[in-house]
Design a protein around this motif. Structure first.
Motif, PDB file in Angstrom:
ATOM      1  N   ARG A  64     -35.596  16.820  -4.515  1.00 18.13           N
ATOM      2  CA  ARG A  64     -34.501  16.369  -5.049  1.00 18.13           C
ATOM      3  C   ARG A  64     -34.189  14.975  -5.464  1.00 18.13           C
ATOM      4  N   TRP A  65     -34.317  13.824  -4.273  1.00 20.06           N
ATOM      5  CA  TRP A  65     -34.369  12.553  -3.889  1.00 20.06           C
ATOM      6  C   TRP A  65     -34.965  11.891  -5.196  1.00 20.06           C
ATOM      7  N   HIS A  66     -35.799  12.260  -6.637  1.00 16.57           N
ATOM      8  CA  HIS A  66     -36.278  11.585  -7.465  1.00 16.57           C
ATOM      9  C   HIS A  66     -34.535  12.450  -8.602  1.00 16.57           C
ATOM     10  N   TRP A  67     -34.883  13.282  -8.418  1.00 19.13           N
ATOM     11  CA  TRP A  67     -33.868  13.709  -9.810  1.00 19.13           C
ATOM     12  C   TRP A  67     -31.983  13.414  -9.823  1.00 19.13           C
ATOM     13  N   ARG A  68     -32.053  13.293  -8.318  1.00 16.23           N
ATOM     14  CA  ARG A  68     -30.416  13.577  -8.646  1.00 16.23           C
ATOM     15  C   ARG A  68     -30.266  11.898  -8.058  1.00 16.23           C
ATOM     16  N   ARG A  69     -31.127  10.711  -8.462  1.00 12.71           N
ATOM     17  CA  ARG A  69     -31.287   9.644  -7.740  1.00 12.71           C
ATOM     18  C   ARG A  69     -29.425   8.827  -9.558  1.00 12.71           C
ATOM     19  N   PRO A  70     -29.034   9.449 -10.419  1.00 10.81           N
ATOM     20  CA  PRO A  70     -28.934   8.733 -11.443  1.00 10.81           C
ATOM     21  C   PRO A  70     -27.070   8.466 -11.320  1.00 10.81           C
ATOM     22  N   SER A  71     -26.830   7.463 -11.420  1.00  9.81           N
ATOM     23  CA  SER A  71     -25.474   7.486 -11.342  1.00  9.81           C
ATOM     24  C   SER A  71     -24.469   8.441 -12.836  1.00  9.81           C
ATOM     25  N   TRP A  72     -23.528   8.992 -11.785  1.00  9.28           N
ATOM     26  CA  TRP A  72     -22.668   9.983 -12.067  1.00  9.28           C
ATOM     27  C   TRP A  72     -21.268   9.878 -12.614  1.00  9.28           C
ATOM     28  N   ASN A  73     -21.116   8.391 -12.407  1.00 13.01           N
ATOM     29  CA  ASN A  73     -19.297   8.392 -12.258  1.00 13.01           C
ATOM     30  C   ASN A  73     -18.870   7.799 -13.371  1.00 13.01           C
ATOM     31  N   GLY A  74     -18.882   8.929 -13.873  1.00 11.29           N
ATOM     32  CA  GLY A  74     -18.123   9.731 -15.214  1.00 11.29           C
ATOM     33  C   GLY A  74     -17.373  10.604 -15.394  1.00 11.29           C
ATOM     34  N   SER A  75     -17.891  12.224 -16.255  1.00  9.00           N
ATOM     35  CA  SER A  75     -17.328  13.040 -16.301  1.00  9.00           C
ATOM     36  C   SER A  75     -18.855  14.217 -16.638  1.00  9.00           C
ATOM     37  N   TRP A  76     -17.760  14.774 -15.240  1.00  4.25           N
ATOM     38  CA  TRP A  76     -18.463  16.281 -14.591  1.00  4.25           C
ATOM     39  C   TRP A  76     -18.012  17.098 -15.791  1.00  4.25           C
ATOM     40  N   GLN A  77     -19.356  17.942 -15.548  1.00  8.60           N
ATOM     41  CA  GLN A  77     -18.956  19.646 -16.448  1.00  8.60           C
ATOM     42  C   GLN A  77     -18.541  20.635 -15.868  1.00  8.60           C
ATOM     43  N   VAL A  78     -18.127  21.697 -15.308  1.00 11.82           N
ATOM     44  CA  VAL A  78     -18.594  22.624 -13.993  1.00 11.82           C
ATOM     45  C   VAL A  78     -18.426  23.836 -14.615  1.00 11.82           C
ATOM     46  N   ASP A  79     -18.929  24.806 -14.418  1.00 13.49           N
ATOM     47  CA  ASP A  79     -18.790  25.973 -14.317  1.00 13.49           C
ATOM     48  C   ASP A  79     -19.430  26.704 -13.212  1.00 13.49           C
ATOM     49  N   GLU A  80     -19.602  27.956 -13.967  1.00 12.56           N
ATOM     50  CA  GLU A  80     -20.392  29.266 -13.347  1.00 12.56           C
ATOM     51  C   GLU A  80     -20.352  30.163 -14.517  1.00 12.56           C
ATOM     52  N   THR A  81     -21.493  30.936 -14.188  1.00 12.96           N
ATOM     53  CA  THR A  81     -22.085  31.830 -14.731  1.00 12.96           C
ATOM     54  C   THR A  81     -22.961  33.048 -13.997  1.00 12.96           C
ATOM     55  N   TYR A  82     -23.291  34.381 -15.284  1.00 14.92           N
ATOM     56  CA  TYR A  82     -23.308  35.554 -14.242  1.00 14.92           C
ATOM     57  C   TYR A  82     -25.100  35.519 -13.961  1.00 14.92           C
ATOM     58  N   ILE A  83     -24.979  36.493 -12.963  1.00 16.51           N
ATOM     59  CA  ILE A  83     -26.733  36.436 -12.425  1.00 16.51           C
ATOM     60  C   ILE A  83     -26.920  38.157 -11.588  1.00 16.51           C
ATOM     61  N   LYS A  84     -26.905  38.779 -12.121  1.00 17.76           N
ATOM     62  CA  LYS A  84     -27.206  39.736 -11.602  1.00 17.76           C
ATOM     63  C   LYS A  84     -28.580  40.288 -10.970  1.00 17.76           C
ATOM     64  N   ILE A  85     -28.253  40.529  -9.135  1.00 19.35           N
ATOM     65  CA  ILE A  85     -28.795  40.710  -8.460  1.00 19.35           C
ATOM     66  C   ILE A  85     -28.982  42.169  -7.955  1.00 19.35           C
ATOM     67  N   LYS A  86     -30.224  42.647  -7.732  1.00 24.47           N
ATOM     68  CA  LYS A  86     -29.603  43.598  -7.627  1.00 24.47           C
ATOM     69  C   LYS A  86     -28.853  44.867  -8.184  1.00 24.47           C
ATOM     70  N   GLY A  87     -28.706  45.111  -9.368  1.00 23.29           N
ATOM     71  CA  GLY A  87     -27.199  45.521 -10.107  1.00 23.29           C
ATOM     72  C   GLY A  87     -26.419  45.313  -9.971  1.00 23.29           C
ATOM     73  N   LYS A  88     -25.584  44.205  -8.968  1.00 23.14           N
ATOM     74  CA  LYS A  88     -24.517  43.851  -8.657  1.00 23.14           C
ATOM     75  C   LYS A  88     -24.635  42.350  -9.862  1.00 23.14           C
ATOM     76  N   TRP A  89     -23.322  41.433  -9.651  1.00 24.86           N
ATOM     77  CA  TRP A  89     -23.134  40.594 -10.774  1.00 24.86           C
ATOM     78  C   TRP A  89     -22.641  39.592  -9.170  1.00 24.86           C
ATOM     79  N   MET A  90     -23.305  37.744  -9.304  1.00 30.08           N
ATOM     80  CA  MET A  90     -23.028  37.352  -8.833  1.00 30.08           C
ATOM     81  C   MET A  90     -23.269  35.696  -9.278  1.00 30.08           C
ATOM     82  N   TYR A  91     -22.922  34.758  -9.173  1.00 31.86           N
ATOM     83  CA  TYR A  91     -22.189  34.006  -9.483  1.00 31.86           C
ATOM     84  C   TYR A  91     -22.843  32.283  -9.285  1.00 31.86           C
ATOM     85  N   LEU A  92     -23.866  32.142 -10.491  1.00 32.85           N
ATOM     86  CA  LEU A  92     -24.319  30.850 -10.254  1.00 32.85           C
ATOM     87  C   LEU A  92     -23.351  29.123 -10.313  1.00 32.85           C
TER      88      LEU A  92
END
Length: 239
Positions: free
Chosen positions: A46-74
């Motif tokens: 995590r420390w290796h790939w989460r180090r860039p400077s992100w002072n800018g524009s983020w894109q945030v969203d959720e997608t659906y994952i089916k777990i044991k026949g029910k939808w959950m949210y990633l």
């Protein structure tokens, strides 16, 4: 385990591939490896790939994952360049879940790493979540929240690439196993995007493999590997 998390294949396919190479291992054993080591790999890298400077524009969203026949949210967040910022698997899709995710993303970041703009779709949950985080001092007060769906094209495309890795699993049996596996998928996607290339001695897939090996204490340490790599370059140049 790394092959499974990177290439989007089933456990049985991987069992066959290993058998072709003279390695006799059952697909259930590979499953247990993934459940144990994928979260550990994500934690150590995590420390290796989460180090860039992100002072800018983020894109945030959720997608659906089916777990044991029910939808959950990633819940997922990426930069406008497509680099993975973070992710969170939730049972619910509401303001509390959105706030939990964004709080997780912002936790531990320096001020210069926090976003100037957060782009979301028109889901009504993000506005109150961002407002609450601002009130608690966890999100910069001047961070702009934009709710324009077309501005999230990058993360929508990234969802699709992640789903191609998830599809061969043929469904998850529990939230715990789903989250463990997805951690492996997400970290391998981040490495593939080049987010840890500053820590790779060799370029490309060989550099990824060695980075993972070093993280688990396998093979030469970073300084020995760097020395051997430069020596090989000099010998090739001299020849």
């Amino acid at each position: 385990m790394r092959w499974y998390c990177r290439y989007g294949i089933s456990y049985r396919d991987l069992e066959d591939m290993l058998e072709e190479r003279g390695v006799d291992v059952d697909h259930t054993t590979i499953y247990r490896w993934v459940q144990h080591y994928a979260p550990e790999m994500e934690k150590r890298l995590r420390w290796h790939w989460r180090r860039p400077s992100w002072n800018g524009s983020w894109q945030v969203d959720e997608t659906y994952i089916k777990i044991k026949g029910k939808w959950m949210y990633l819940y997922r967040a990426v930069t406008k360049q497509g680099d993975t910022i973070d992710f969170y698997l939730s049972l619910t899709r509401n303001t509390k879940a959105a706030k939990t995710f964004l709080g997780k993303v912002l936790r531990g970041l320096k001020d210069y790493e926090k976003p100037r703009v957060i782009n979301t779709d028109k889901a009504p949950t993000y506005g109150p979540a961002i407002g609450a985080l601002k009130a608690e001092g966890k999100c910069p007060a001047d961070t702009e929240h934009r709710q324009v769906k077309y501005l999230n094209n990058v993360i929508e495309a990234d969802h699709g690439k992640l789903k191609r890795l998830i599809k061969p699993t043929l469904g998850f049996k529990s939230r715990k196993t789903a989250y463990a596996t997805i951690k492996g998928f997400e970290v391998m996607r981040a490495l593939k995007k080049g987010q840890a290339k500053a820590f790779q001695i060799q370029p490309g897939i060989k550099g990824e493999v060695r980075l993972i090996e070093r993280t688990f204490g396998l093979g030469a340490d970073m300084f020995s590997e760097l020395f051997d790599h430069h020596r090989a370059e000099i010998e090739a140049w001299a020849a």
